[in-house]
Design an enzyme around this catalytic site. Structure first.
Site, PDB file in Angstrom:
ATOM      1  CG  HIS A  39      14.997 -39.928  -4.104  1.00  0.00           C
ATOM      2  ND1 HIS A  39      15.259 -41.245  -3.815  1.00  0.00           N
ATOM      3  CD2 HIS A  39      16.203 -39.326  -4.196  1.00  0.00           C
ATOM      4  CE1 HIS A  39      16.566 -41.435  -3.712  1.00  0.00           C
ATOM      5  NE2 HIS A  39      17.168 -40.285  -3.938  1.00  0.00           N
TER       6      HIS A  39
ATOM      7  CD1 TRP B  65      -0.807  -6.380  -2.914  1.00  0.00           C
ATOM      8  CD2 TRP B  65      -1.127  -6.954  -0.782  1.00  0.00           C
ATOM      9  NE1 TRP B  65      -0.567  -7.726  -2.800  1.00  0.00           N
ATOM     10  CE2 TRP B  65      -0.754  -8.112  -1.507  1.00  0.00           C
ATOM     11  CE3 TRP B  65      -1.387  -7.079   0.580  1.00  0.00           C
ATOM     12  CZ2 TRP B  65      -0.622  -9.354  -0.907  1.00  0.00           C
ATOM     13  CZ3 TRP B  65      -1.252  -8.323   1.177  1.00  0.00           C
ATOM     14  CH2 TRP B  65      -0.872  -9.445   0.419  1.00  0.00           C
TER      15      TRP B  65
ATOM     16  CE  LYS C 100      11.154  -3.914  -4.933  1.00  0.00           C
ATOM     17  NZ  LYS C 100      11.819  -5.072  -5.571  1.00  0.00           N
TER      18      LYS C 100
ATOM     19  CB  CYS D 191      -0.961   0.091   1.192  1.00  0.00           C
ATOM     20  SG  CYS D 191      -2.007  -1.332   1.388  1.00  0.00           S
TER      21      CYS D 191
ATOM     22  CD  GLU E 242      15.740 -15.104  -7.380  1.00  0.00           C
ATOM     23  OE1 GLU E 242      15.020 -15.426  -6.429  1.00  0.00           O
ATOM     24  OE2 GLU E 242      15.571 -14.071  -8.037  1.00  0.00           O
TER      25      GLU E 242
ATOM     26  CE  LYS F 123      12.750 -12.357  -9.311  1.00  0.00           C
ATOM     27  NZ  LYS F 123      13.722 -12.183  -8.271  1.00  0.00           N
TER      28      LYS F 123
ATOM     29  CD  GLU G 148       8.531 -12.128  -7.820  1.00  0.00           C
ATOM     30  OE1 GLU G 148       9.650 -12.499  -8.229  1.00  0.00           O
ATOM     31  OE2 GLU G 148       8.390 -11.345  -6.883  1.00  0.00           O
TER      32      GLU G 148
ATOM     33  NE  ARG H  86       5.355   1.205  -0.249  1.00  0.00           N
ATOM     34  CZ  ARG H  86       6.438   0.897   0.435  1.00  0.00           C
ATOM     35  NH1 ARG H  86       7.619   1.071  -0.092  1.00  0.00           N
ATOM     36  NH2 ARG H  86       6.348   0.410   1.646  1.00  0.00           N
TER      37      ARG H  86
ATOM     38  CG  ASN I   6       0.308   2.219   3.805  1.00  0.00           C
ATOM     39  OD1 ASN I   6      -0.733   2.244   3.154  1.00  0.00           O
ATOM     40  ND2 ASN I   6       1.433   2.747   3.390  1.00  0.00           N
ATOM     41  N   GLY I   7      -0.750  -0.973   6.783  1.00  0.00           N
ATOM     42  CA  GLY I   7      -0.540  -1.818   7.960  1.00  0.00           C
ATOM     43  C   GLY I   7      -1.792  -2.616   8.257  1.00  0.00           C
TER      44      GLY I   7
HETATM   45  C1  AGP Z   1      11.516 -11.051  -5.196  1.00  0.00           C
HETATM   46  O1  AGP Z   1      11.460 -11.095  -6.594  1.00  0.00           O
HETATM   47  C2  AGP Z   1      10.216 -11.042  -4.540  1.00  0.00           C
HETATM   48  N1  AGP Z   1       9.395  -9.968  -4.980  1.00  0.00           N
HETATM   49  C3  AGP Z   1      10.148 -11.282  -3.043  1.00  0.00           C
HETATM   50  O2  AGP Z   1      10.331 -12.644  -2.859  1.00  0.00           O
HETATM   51  C4  AGP Z   1      11.116 -10.506  -2.131  1.00  0.00           C
HETATM   52  O3  AGP Z   1      12.436 -10.921  -2.359  1.00  0.00           O
HETATM   53  C5  AGP Z   1      10.714 -10.749  -0.667  1.00  0.00           C
HETATM   54  O4  AGP Z   1       9.401 -10.300  -0.460  1.00  0.00           O
HETATM   55  C6  AGP Z   1      11.649 -10.109   0.317  1.00  0.00           C
HETATM   56  O5  AGP Z   1      11.693  -8.717   0.190  1.00  0.00           O
HETATM   57  P1  AGP Z   1      12.823  -7.878   0.873  1.00  0.00           P
HETATM   58  O6  AGP Z   1      14.127  -8.265   0.273  1.00  0.00           O
HETATM   59  O7  AGP Z   1      12.458  -6.453   0.586  1.00  0.00           O
HETATM   60  O8  AGP Z   1      12.793  -8.188   2.338  1.00  0.00           O
END
Ligand code: AGP
Length: 609
Positions: free
Chosen positions: A506, A76, A604, A2, A483, A487, A490, A27, A102-103
């Site tokens: 396995h 969000w 984000k 947010c 990773e 990606k 995501e 955000r 926010n929160g």
């Molecule tokens: C990364 O591509 C993601 N958007 C997500 O997993 C991110 O790395 C995670 O939320 C942690 O965020 P931070 O590094 O700001 O703590």
């Protein structure tokens, strides 16, 4: 998660707030809204809000939506779906009070029940709406006192901004766990949850602390504790280039941020490598050599991709410093009542420095008397402040939800840490020098890989057609696979599952078929032969293969598409192996026509549990 923007001054508030919100949209982007205080004789609060993007709201803003005081929000969803009613700002029954928040208010259900029992008609499903009613019900003399009084009923986290028709010369804001920054302009003041929304207007900024309340008027700002005694906070100049918050010539922030990796990598290494002694100097770490030698374990905590880079970091530390090290998802850590050991070095890793799960893990460690250092990108962020020193990542602002350059710098931060820990212990000077040469070569090697984007795009198009994929790797290569899968899912929304190559037989081998491609991480290292063996097993079952490897690796007669990378030092391989996986995910998502910077359901910074 947010975004909040508020403005009070000499200009029309709504356009300025909408522009600020569009800079915070990464955000949270499921709905947006603005409230302005206007009216010639008596001030009234007008609200425009709706589900969808900020640009939709801008297009549909009512005529003459004027006023020089206003607050806005991009959401969000946490409580209730993304719809017009649940969008912020929320108002009380009279419409005199408007709040953006926010929160999460943890006791929202109780407060909602109490308000309903008192005859209040709650319109939305949100936790925030209770705030508007609580503020409206206060009969304290000032708006600050009304907000402070309402907050005594609240349990949870908030960054909030309030306007009130009876107090048209001010915005009152408050912070507890969700960032708020005040920007000081010429006869105008702004408030935002992120520097990105302020930077085009002012570089004079004050960060509110948890527990603080502040009043913004056109002429200045005042900060208070919860009891309204002054905290005398002042603004300071921030050193940031506004252009770093623009995508420039790139089609997206993710593309821009991938392309910035070579220079970002140089920044995190700058001034920290010592060729003479084959070591690293990390001025932000609080331990001297004697304390460093006493470390018995290293435990790394992060979330999502930061957790996967933490796993890469743990391997580096074990290999170079010979200290047992592992990484754990910060979101799980505190729930298992972890044993905190005095001779363990805890490392929190976070791009934003705001991720609530990581922040709470650090607080758990601190509460139990452990020592936690941070690998954090955003200077002065909550996690950075909670940690006992650490390593800033100097990646520059990262806007795209999918993290790229910050992750690269996290890996390099771990390499620096491992080098320093190693050289205080048993890593030889020649190995130290070898790794420094390897680190210095990385920025150019990253450029070399980025320049092959079009070749990688051809592979990405093929992968984009699959509904489900495997990403596999072993030991150093496994967090790379995790990773890569992260990606891919995501931003392409394809099911991508990471697995240890050794574990395929396995169970998951049962899923291999011509419809399920595998992206295999096969560096030239001590496991190459075993990795190639697994490729044969996949190929024999008709599984299409993409192999991320080095040019000198002999894959025999395995039928595959291969992407050959420049050789690095083995310990540093993971970061070069990761770069083509970013490009694969990016170009697959682009091929599928997705909004890459704002993938569905995500945001984000994850500031809610
Ligand atoms: C990364 O591509 C993601 N958007 C997500 O997993 C991110 O790395 C995670 O939320 C942690 O965020 P931070 O590094 O700001 O703590």
């Amino acid at each position: 998660m947010c975004g909040i923007v508020g403005y009070i001054g000499t200009q029309q508030a709504a356009p300025l707030i909408l522009e600020g919100l569009s800079r915070l949209e990464h955000r949270g982007y499921d709905s947006a809204g603005v409230a302005v205080l206007g009216g010639s004789k008596e001030a009234t609060v007008r609200v425009a809000k709706q589900a969808g993007r900020v640009r939709d709201l801008s297009n549909e803003l009512p005529k003459r939506f004027t006023g020089k005081v206003g607050i806005g929000h991009t959401r969000w969803a946490t409580h209730g779906p993304a719809n017009d009613v649940n969008a912020h700002p929320h108002t009380d029954a009279s419409g005199d009070v408007a709040v953006v928040h926010n929160g999460i208010i943890d006791n929202a259900a109780t407060l909602r029940a109490q308000l309903t029992a008192d005859g209040v008609d709650l319109l939305s499903d949100t936790d925030t709406e209770v705030l508007a009613h609580l503020i409206a019900r206060s009969d304290a003399e000032t708006l600050e006192a009304r907000v402070a009084q309402a907050l005594t009923s609240i349990e949870g986290t908030y960054g909030l901004a309030v306007v009130h028709a009876a107090f048209p010369d001010r915005i009152v804001v408050a912070r507890n766990g969700s960032p708020l920054l005040i920007g000081v302009g010429e006869k105008e003041m702004l408030v935002a949850s992120d520097l990105a929304a302020l930077i085009r207007h002012t570089t004079m900024v004050a960060h509110l602390e948890d527990g603080e309340i502040a009043t913004l008027t056109a002429g200045g700002f005042t900060t208070y504790r919860a009891d309204l005694s002054s905290t005398h906070r002042t603004a300071t100049e921030v050193d940031v280039d506004p252009a770093s918050y623009d995508a420039g010539d790139h089609e997206s922030f993710m593309h821009k941020e991938m392309s910035e990796q070579p220079e970002a990598a140089e920044r995190v290494l700058r001034g920290r490598l010592d060729e003479r002694f084959g070591t690293a100097h990390l001025g932000g770490l609080p331990m001297g050599a004697r304390e460093t030698r006493a470390i018995k374990r290293v435990k790394i905590l992060g979330c999502g991709s930061s957790y996967y880079v933490g796993q890469m970091g743990a391997s580096l530390i074990e290999e170079l410093a010979r200290i047992p090290a592992d990484a754990e998802a910060a979101s799980e850590f505190r729930y298992r009542d972890p044993v905190i050991e005095p001779d363990t070095l805890y490392v929190a890793v976070s791009q934003s420095g705001e991720t609530i799960d990581t922040l709470l893990a650090v607080q758990e460690i601190n509460r139990k008397g452990g020592r936690c250092v941070g690998l954090v990108n955003v200077v002065g962020s909550a996690i950075a402040r909670e940690c006992d020193g650490g390593i800033y990542l100097h990646a520059g602002p990262e806007v795209a939800v999918a993290s790229t350059k910050a992750l690269t710098n996290m890996f390099l931060g771990f390499a620096l840490l491992a080098l320093q820990l190693g050289r205080v212990r048993d890593l030889s000077i020649s190995d130290g020098k070898r790794l420094i040469a390897g680190l210095r070569a990385l920025p150019d090697q990253i450029t070399e890989i980025l320049e092959r984007e079009e070749e990688i795009a051809e592979v990405a198009k093929v992968l984009a057609e699959a509904e489900s994929l495997f990403f596999i790797g072993r030991v150093r290569g496994f967090p790379v696979a995790r990773e890569g899968a992260q990606k891919f899912k995501e931003i392409s929304y394809r099911h991508a599952e990471a697995y240890q190559t050794s574990e395929l037989k396995h169970g998951p081998l049962a899923l291999i078929s011509p419809e399920v491609p595998t992206v295999a991480i096969v560096p030239n290292d001590e496991l190459t032969d075993r990795n190639v063996g697994a490729l044969h097993e996949i190929a024999a079952r008709g599984g299409p293969l993409v192999v991320i490897t080095h040019a000198d690796v002999d894959l025999g007669d395995v039928v595959c598409r291969r992407i050959d990378l420049p050789r690095s030092e083995r310990e540093l391989d993971p970061i070069l192996l990761t770069i083509p996986l970013q490009l694969l995910a990016y170009r697959a998502a682009q091929h599928l026509g997705h909004d890459i910077d704002k993938p569905r359901n995500l945001a984000k910074s994850v500031t809610v549990e």
